[in-house]
Design a protein around this motif. Structure first.
Motif, PDB file in Angstrom:
ATOM      1  N   GLN A 171     -20.521  -3.971  -6.825  1.00  0.00           N
ATOM      2  CA  GLN A 171     -21.254  -5.240  -6.844  1.00  0.00           C
ATOM      3  C   GLN A 171     -20.513  -6.270  -7.690  1.00  0.00           C
ATOM      4  O   GLN A 171     -19.749  -5.910  -8.598  1.00  0.00           O
ATOM      5  N   PRO A 172     -20.710  -7.533  -7.417  1.00  0.00           N
ATOM      6  CA  PRO A 172     -20.113  -8.572  -8.260  1.00  0.00           C
ATOM      7  C   PRO A 172     -20.480  -8.351  -9.724  1.00  0.00           C
ATOM      8  O   PRO A 172     -21.623  -8.009 -10.045  1.00  0.00           O
ATOM      9  N   GLY A 173     -19.486  -8.526 -10.586  1.00  0.00           N
ATOM     10  CA  GLY A 173     -19.671  -8.275 -12.005  1.00  0.00           C
ATOM     11  C   GLY A 173     -19.353  -6.855 -12.424  1.00  0.00           C
ATOM     12  O   GLY A 173     -19.280  -6.566 -13.626  1.00  0.00           O
ATOM     13  N   GLY A 174     -19.153  -5.987 -11.457  1.00  0.00           N
ATOM     14  CA  GLY A 174     -18.866  -4.589 -11.754  1.00  0.00           C
ATOM     15  C   GLY A 174     -17.406  -4.337 -12.071  1.00  0.00           C
ATOM     16  O   GLY A 174     -16.593  -5.264 -12.145  1.00  0.00           O
ATOM     17  N   SER A 175     -17.093  -3.046 -12.261  1.00  0.00           N
ATOM     18  CA  SER A 175     -15.747  -2.644 -12.654  1.00  0.00           C
ATOM     19  C   SER A 175     -15.257  -1.496 -11.784  1.00  0.00           C
ATOM     20  O   SER A 175     -16.047  -0.698 -11.274  1.00  0.00           O
ATOM     21  N   LEU A 176     -13.948  -1.437 -11.642  1.00  0.00           N
ATOM     22  CA  LEU A 176     -13.273  -0.314 -11.002  1.00  0.00           C
ATOM     23  C   LEU A 176     -11.960  -0.082 -11.727  1.00  0.00           C
ATOM     24  O   LEU A 176     -11.377  -1.028 -12.284  1.00  0.00           O
ATOM     25  N   ARG A 177     -11.493   1.163 -11.682  1.00  0.00           N
ATOM     26  CA  ARG A 177     -10.157   1.454 -12.179  1.00  0.00           C
ATOM     27  C   ARG A 177      -9.340   2.079 -11.053  1.00  0.00           C
ATOM     28  O   ARG A 177      -9.695   3.125 -10.528  1.00  0.00           O
ATOM     29  N   LEU A 178      -8.269   1.414 -10.707  1.00  0.00           N
ATOM     30  CA  LEU A 178      -7.351   1.920  -9.696  1.00  0.00           C
ATOM     31  C   LEU A 178      -6.244   2.727 -10.365  1.00  0.00           C
ATOM     32  O   LEU A 178      -5.799   2.394 -11.469  1.00  0.00           O
ATOM     33  N   SER A 179      -5.814   3.763  -9.663  1.00  0.00           N
ATOM     34  CA  SER A 179      -4.720   4.607 -10.152  1.00  0.00           C
ATOM     35  C   SER A 179      -3.567   4.590  -9.161  1.00  0.00           C
ATOM     36  O   SER A 179      -3.788   4.577  -7.950  1.00  0.00           O
ATOM     37  N   CYS A 180      -2.383   4.604  -9.685  1.00  0.00           N
ATOM     38  CA  CYS A 180      -1.162   4.701  -8.894  1.00  0.00           C
ATOM     39  C   CYS A 180      -0.381   5.894  -9.451  1.00  0.00           C
ATOM     40  O   CYS A 180       0.273   5.770 -10.498  1.00  0.00           O
ATOM     41  N   ALA A 181      -0.521   7.019  -8.775  1.00  0.00           N
ATOM     42  CA  ALA A 181       0.100   8.252  -9.250  1.00  0.00           C
ATOM     43  C   ALA A 181       1.452   8.453  -8.571  1.00  0.00           C
ATOM     44  O   ALA A 181       1.569   8.295  -7.353  1.00  0.00           O
ATOM     45  N   ALA A 182       2.438   8.817  -9.358  1.00  0.00           N
ATOM     46  CA  ALA A 182       3.790   8.973  -8.832  1.00  0.00           C
ATOM     47  C   ALA A 182       4.203  10.436  -8.811  1.00  0.00           C
ATOM     48  O   ALA A 182       3.785  11.235  -9.647  1.00  0.00           O
ATOM     49  N   SER A 183       5.039  10.748  -7.833  1.00  0.00           N
ATOM     50  CA  SER A 183       5.680  12.055  -7.769  1.00  0.00           C
ATOM     51  C   SER A 183       7.129  11.851  -7.366  1.00  0.00           C
ATOM     52  O   SER A 183       7.486  10.818  -6.797  1.00  0.00           O
ATOM     53  N   GLY A 184       7.960  12.806  -7.710  1.00  0.00           N
ATOM     54  CA  GLY A 184       9.364  12.738  -7.322  1.00  0.00           C
ATOM     55  C   GLY A 184      10.251  12.024  -8.301  1.00  0.00           C
ATOM     56  O   GLY A 184      11.478  12.095  -8.187  1.00  0.00           O
ATOM     57  N   SER A 185       9.666  11.315  -9.245  1.00  0.00           N
ATOM     58  CA  SER A 185      10.462  10.612 -10.248  1.00  0.00           C
ATOM     59  C   SER A 185       9.543  10.185 -11.381  1.00  0.00           C
ATOM     60  O   SER A 185       8.317  10.266 -11.274  1.00  0.00           O
ATOM     61  N   ILE A 186      10.140   9.723 -12.454  1.00  0.00           N
ATOM     62  CA  ILE A 186       9.367   9.281 -13.617  1.00  0.00           C
ATOM     63  C   ILE A 186       9.022   7.808 -13.443  1.00  0.00           C
ATOM     64  O   ILE A 186       9.901   6.943 -13.409  1.00  0.00           O
ATOM     65  N   LEU A 187       7.727   7.522 -13.334  1.00  0.00           N
ATOM     66  CA  LEU A 187       7.292   6.182 -12.999  1.00  0.00           C
ATOM     67  C   LEU A 187       7.671   5.159 -14.055  1.00  0.00           C
ATOM     68  O   LEU A 187       7.922   3.993 -13.732  1.00  0.00           O
ATOM     69  N   SER A 188       7.739   5.572 -15.296  1.00  0.00           N
ATOM     70  CA  SER A 188       8.051   4.626 -16.362  1.00  0.00           C
ATOM     71  C   SER A 188       9.490   4.115 -16.302  1.00  0.00           C
ATOM     72  O   SER A 188       9.840   3.176 -17.026  1.00  0.00           O
ATOM     73  N   MET A 189      10.294   4.706 -15.448  1.00  0.00           N
ATOM     74  CA  MET A 189      11.662   4.220 -15.254  1.00  0.00           C
ATOM     75  C   MET A 189      11.685   2.965 -14.382  1.00  0.00           C
ATOM     76  O   MET A 189      12.719   2.294 -14.291  1.00  0.00           O
ATOM     77  N   TYR A 190      10.564   2.655 -13.737  1.00  0.00           N
ATOM     78  CA  TYR A 190      10.488   1.561 -12.778  1.00  0.00           C
ATOM     79  C   TYR A 190       9.615   0.414 -13.280  1.00  0.00           C
ATOM     80  O   TYR A 190       8.733   0.623 -14.113  1.00  0.00           O
ATOM     81  N   ASP A 191       9.850  -0.749 -12.741  1.00  0.00           N
ATOM     82  CA  ASP A 191       8.872  -1.828 -12.848  1.00  0.00           C
ATOM     83  C   ASP A 191       7.790  -1.529 -11.808  1.00  0.00           C
ATOM     84  O   ASP A 191       8.099  -1.218 -10.657  1.00  0.00           O
ATOM     85  N   VAL A 192       6.538  -1.640 -12.212  1.00  0.00           N
ATOM     86  CA  VAL A 192       5.438  -1.331 -11.293  1.00  0.00           C
ATOM     87  C   VAL A 192       4.516  -2.528 -11.182  1.00  0.00           C
ATOM     88  O   VAL A 192       4.123  -3.119 -12.194  1.00  0.00           O
ATOM     89  N   GLY A 193       4.193  -2.858  -9.959  1.00  0.00           N
ATOM     90  CA  GLY A 193       3.283  -3.971  -9.725  1.00  0.00           C
ATOM     91  C   GLY A 193       2.092  -3.546  -8.889  1.00  0.00           C
ATOM     92  O   GLY A 193       2.209  -2.653  -8.039  1.00  0.00           O
ATOM     93  N   TRP A 194       0.967  -4.168  -9.174  1.00  0.00           N
ATOM     94  CA  TRP A 194      -0.208  -4.050  -8.308  1.00  0.00           C
ATOM     95  C   TRP A 194      -0.288  -5.340  -7.485  1.00  0.00           C
ATOM     96  O   TRP A 194      -0.251  -6.440  -8.040  1.00  0.00           O
ATOM     97  N   TYR A 195      -0.401  -5.184  -6.189  1.00  0.00           N
ATOM     98  CA  TYR A 195      -0.523  -6.293  -5.260  1.00  0.00           C
ATOM     99  C   TYR A 195      -1.827  -6.131  -4.501  1.00  0.00           C
ATOM    100  O   TYR A 195      -2.391  -5.046  -4.427  1.00  0.00           O
ATOM    101  N   ARG A 196      -2.261  -7.216  -3.889  1.00  0.00           N
ATOM    102  CA  ARG A 196      -3.427  -7.126  -3.023  1.00  0.00           C
ATOM    103  C   ARG A 196      -3.246  -8.015  -1.815  1.00  0.00           C
ATOM    104  O   ARG A 196      -2.524  -9.010  -1.866  1.00  0.00           O
ATOM    105  N   GLN A 197      -3.904  -7.609  -0.744  1.00  0.00           N
ATOM    106  CA  GLN A 197      -3.868  -8.385   0.488  1.00  0.00           C
ATOM    107  C   GLN A 197      -5.261  -8.429   1.079  1.00  0.00           C
ATOM    108  O   GLN A 197      -5.814  -7.400   1.468  1.00  0.00           O
TER     109      GLN A 197
END
Length: 115
Positions: free
Chosen positions: A13-39
């Motif tokens: 609902q409007p005013g609410g909260s969510l937490r999205l997760s982006c889980a990585a495999s195959g490499s160490i995610l902190s080695m990369y720049d990571v962006g959240w995009y939306r469409q």
């Protein structure tokens, strides 16, 4: 090569909260720049928030003060905490990992903000 899986989307609902997760495999995610995009339907994909490999963050003006990007080294995951959600935040959210040599996208997770 790094692979990304987003999760955490849903209906809120409007005013609410969510937490999205982006889980990585195959490499160490902190080695990369990571962006959240939306469409949103009928609109171009836009950058919402990003965190560099060095830990610097930046946000779109439309989400500043409401969204927070963070990472968990142990879980190899980047999060997007979304608070005070608005109907205009409705979109498919994607994470992207990028480096000098590659760019990898996740499959997306749908966020719907509606009463």
């Amino acid at each position: 090569q790094v692979q990304l899986v987003e999760s955490g989307g849903g209906l809120v609902q409007p005013g609410g909260s969510l937490r999205l997760s982006c889980a990585a495999s195959g490499s160490i995610l902190s080695m990369y720049d990571v962006g959240w995009y939306r469409q949103a339907p009928g609109k171009q994909r836009e950058l919402v928030a990003a965190i560099t490999s060095g830990g610097s963050t930046n946000y779109a003006d439309s989400v500043k003060g409401r969204f927070t990007i963070s990472r968990d080294f142990r879980k190899n995951t980047v999060y997007l905490q979304m608070n005070s959600l608005k109907p205009e935040d409705t979109a498919v959210y994607y994470c992207k990992a990028s480096s000098r040599y590659l760019e990898v996208w996740g499959q997306g997770t749908l966020v719907t903000v509606s009463s």
